[in-house]
Design a protein around this motif. Structure first.
Motif, PDB file in Angstrom:
ATOM      1  N   CYS A  17       0.813  -1.120   0.005  1.00 27.72           N
ATOM      2  CA  CYS A  17      -0.097  -0.325   0.079  1.00 27.72           C
ATOM      3  C   CYS A  17       0.802   1.137  -0.294  1.00 27.72           C
ATOM      4  O   CYS A  17       0.308   2.311  -0.202  1.00 27.72           O
ATOM      5  N   ASP A 167      -1.363  -7.318  -6.931  1.00 28.46           N
ATOM      6  CA  ASP A 167      -2.061  -7.576  -5.534  1.00 28.46           C
ATOM      7  C   ASP A 167      -3.074  -5.958  -5.633  1.00 28.46           C
ATOM      8  O   ASP A 167      -2.929  -5.534  -4.556  1.00 28.46           O
ATOM      9  N   GLY A 168      -3.816  -5.402  -6.320  1.00 27.66           N
ATOM     10  CA  GLY A 168      -3.811  -4.902  -6.732  1.00 27.66           C
ATOM     11  C   GLY A 168      -3.580  -2.675  -6.475  1.00 27.66           C
ATOM     12  O   GLY A 168      -3.954  -1.856  -5.796  1.00 27.66           O
ATOM     13  N   ARG A 169      -2.015  -2.893  -6.748  1.00 32.01           N
ATOM     14  CA  ARG A 169      -1.640  -1.430  -6.721  1.00 32.01           C
ATOM     15  C   ARG A 169      -0.937  -1.496  -7.485  1.00 32.01           C
ATOM     16  O   ARG A 169      -0.102  -2.441  -8.676  1.00 32.01           O
TER      17      ARG A 169
END
Length: 197
Positions: A17, A167-169
């Protein structure tokens, strides 16, 4: 009684994140595993602490002109995520193709595995056919053996046409290099891949 020396504070950015995490410098060089303190993340990641960081922390520059003690300044570590899998078999990439079509499996080999769109003039080890939104040599996964397991180092090789998402990043600018684990979801253009056994 000898006063215990205070260890310097290091910082690292979570590879999931991007949050900044502070932690005390370890006594020895190596991989330090951290848990992200961001309540929306909370994932475990690791950073490689090199010997030069340990040496710098153990031998800070002396400045006798300052009588007061200041809190140690954070030392930025490499943001490379280090970790290894415990499985004894080599993982592969699985490409999702919708409900009624079986996934395509791309085996990985020890060493660098470049991944990009199909182009015979500039071939990659793994070529994705039918997706013009992927760069010719978009990313690589370098596989190394490590103490009974394998490590998968993901690297963004060039500025992509479209964001590369792990993974979403999203990653839009090289350099970006970190270790991924089986289960990692990678999106290149419109193509969805999963690192799996």
């Amino acid at each position: 009684m000898e006063e215990k020396k205070q260890r310097p504070v290091l910082t690292a950015n979570c590879c999931h994140c991007g949050s900044t995490i502070k932690f005390l410098m370890p006594e020895k060089a190596g991989i330090v595993r951290l848990k992200c303190q961001n309540p929306n993340c909370g994932k475990v990641f690791g950073v490689q602490i090199e010997e030069k960081v340990i040496s710098m922390g153990n031998n800070p520059p002396k400045d006798d002109s300052k009588a007061k003690q200041e809190e140690p300044k954070p030392v930025i570590t490499d943001t490379i995520y280090k970790g290894k899998t415990s499985g004894s078999s080599l993982a592969h990439l699985s490409q999702e193709r919708g409900f009624f079509r079986s996934p395509i499996s791309y085996p990985l080999s020890i060493g660098e595995n470049t991944i990009g769109r199909k182009d015979d003039s500039k071939p990659s080890a793994i070529m994705i056919d039918g997706d013009a939104t992927i760069s010719r040599r978009s990313v690589s996964i370098t596989v190394t053996e490590s103490q009974g397991g394998y490590e998968y180092l993901f690297t963004l090789l060039e500025k992509p046409k479209n964001p590369v998402v792990v993974d979403g990043r999203a990653y839009t600018e090289p350099p970006a290099s970190f270790v991924i684990l089986p289960g990692a979801r990678i999106t290149l253009g419109k193509t969805k891949l999963t690192l799996t056994y």
